[in-house]
Motif scaffolding. Structure first.
Motif, short mmCIF file in Angstrom:
data_model
loop_
_atom_site.label_atom_id
_atom_site.label_comp_id
_atom_site.label_asym_id
_atom_site.label_seq_id
_atom_site.Cartn_x
_atom_site.Cartn_y
_atom_site.Cartn_z
N LYS A 1 0.81 -1.22 0.00
CA LYS A 1 0.00 0.00 0.00
C LYS A 1 0.84 1.27 0.00
O LYS A 1 0.58 2.19 -0.78
CB LYS A 1 -0.94 0.01 1.21
N ASN B 1 -6.91 9.88 -6.75
CA ASN B 1 -7.30 8.53 -6.33
C ASN B 1 -8.38 7.90 -7.19
O ASN B 1 -8.64 6.70 -7.09
CB ASN B 1 -7.76 8.55 -4.87
N ASP B 2 -9.04 8.70 -8.05
CA ASP B 2 -10.07 8.12 -8.92
C ASP B 2 -9.47 7.64 -10.25
O ASP B 2 -10.18 7.15 -11.11
CB ASP B 2 -11.21 9.11 -9.17
N LYS C 1 -12.40 -8.64 -5.63
CA LYS C 1 -12.09 -8.10 -4.29
C LYS C 1 -10.60 -8.15 -3.96
O LYS C 1 -10.16 -7.54 -2.99
CB LYS C 1 -12.89 -8.85 -3.24
N ARG D 1 -8.38 -1.17 -3.33
CA ARG D 1 -9.16 -0.01 -3.74
C ARG D 1 -8.28 1.11 -4.27
O ARG D 1 -8.68 1.88 -5.15
CB ARG D 1 -9.99 0.51 -2.57
N GLN E 1 -7.86 0.53 -8.14
CA GLN E 1 -8.98 0.50 -9.09
C GLN E 1 -9.73 1.83 -9.16
O GLN E 1 -9.53 2.72 -8.34
CB GLN E 1 -9.95 -0.61 -8.71
N PRO F 1 -12.66 3.82 -8.24
CA PRO F 1 -13.55 3.61 -7.10
C PRO F 1 -15.04 3.62 -7.44
O PRO F 1 -15.85 3.01 -6.74
CB PRO F 1 -13.21 4.78 -6.17
N LYS F 2 -15.40 4.28 -8.53
CA LYS F 2 -16.82 4.35 -8.91
C LYS F 2 -17.22 3.17 -9.79
O LYS F 2 -18.24 2.52 -9.55
CB LYS F 2 -17.11 5.67 -9.62
N LYS G 1 -15.39 0.42 -10.25
CA LYS G 1 -14.82 -0.83 -9.75
C LYS G 1 -14.14 -1.60 -10.88
O LYS G 1 -14.28 -2.82 -11.01
CB LYS G 1 -15.90 -1.71 -9.10
N THR H 1 -10.42 -2.10 -13.34
CA THR H 1 -8.97 -2.03 -13.25
C THR H 1 -8.35 -2.34 -14.61
O THR H 1 -9.01 -2.95 -15.47
CB THR H 1 -8.45 -3.03 -12.19
#
Length: 219
Positions: A47, A61-62, A105, A109, A112, A114-115, A117, A119
């Motif tokens: 991370k 981050n988006d 999963k 997060r 990817q 975030p809205k 989901k 990648t």
């Protein structure tokens, strides 16, 4: 100052691959060659390292990060692969293609979108990348080493995206930003991957990069 580790481009030495793996397991960032451009990368599950990548690239981050997987079966661990997507990918990997897919999963997060989901995943056609993936047994973040210009005075070393630089100059510019530089003797390429959106029933080429003509046959 980054540690430079010389690796044979076609027959990567096991000892040196293991040395890079150990650094990645400790959360290191590396600069390394792929079958498209030189990339900045780290262990997908580290991370703090992923956060450093985002900071270096100045990514919100988006904005999803692309990562490398070792095979199509490995991709299916981290993404939902429909039958139609599987047929397309089977014809194109390994190679210079980034596939936009629904994330499972197991995808952090921080990596990817975030809205949506989703990648971006690649299976590279590069001996060193595949050797590192096999040794690490985790996907590896792969974001272009082309850096945005430093307009904020925040200490990030900037490099114009259109600039063509030598391997030595690239290493010099990223020396203080990464922990390991993987040196295969290859000069930087500035031909990006082709991006295919496979999140819907109808596949779509979002970016024409290397090999897009071949991809167009299957889309």
């Amino acid at each position: 100052m980054a540690k430079i580790i010389s690796v044979h481009p076609d027959n990567p030495q096991t000892r040196r691959i293991e040395e890079i793996k150990a650094a990645l397991c400790d959360g290191a960032l590396m600069l390394y060659p792929t079958d498209t451009v030189y990339a900045i990368g780290c262990d997908l599950n580290a991370k703090s390292a992923v956060e450093r990548v985002r900071n270096i690239k100045q990514l919100a981050n988006d904005k999803p990060l692309t990562f490398l997987c070792s095979s199509l079966s490995n991709v299916a661990t981290y993404a939902v692969v429909s039958d139609s997507a599987y047929r397309i990918m089977k014809h194109l990997i390994p190679g210079p293609y980034t596939f936009l897919l629904p994330a499972t999963k197991l995808v952090p997060r921080l990596v990817q979108n975030p809205k949506r989901k989703t990648t971006g995943i690649r299976v590279p056609d590069h001996s060193v990348c595949l050797a590192l993936l096999a040794a690490l047994e985790n996907p590896i973040i792969s974001t272009s080493a082309h850096l945005p210009p430093d307009e904020t005075g925040n200490g990030i070393v900037g490099m114009e995206t259109e600039a063509v630089v030598s391997r030595v100059e690239l290493f010099d510019r990223l020396d203080k930003l990464v922990d390991v530089i993987v040196d295969t003797g290859e000069e930087p390429s500035y031909e990006v991957s082709t991006i295919l959106d496979l999140t819907r029933d109808e596949p779509n080429i979002l970016r024409q990069g290397l090999g897009w003509e071949k991809a167009a046959i299957w889309v």
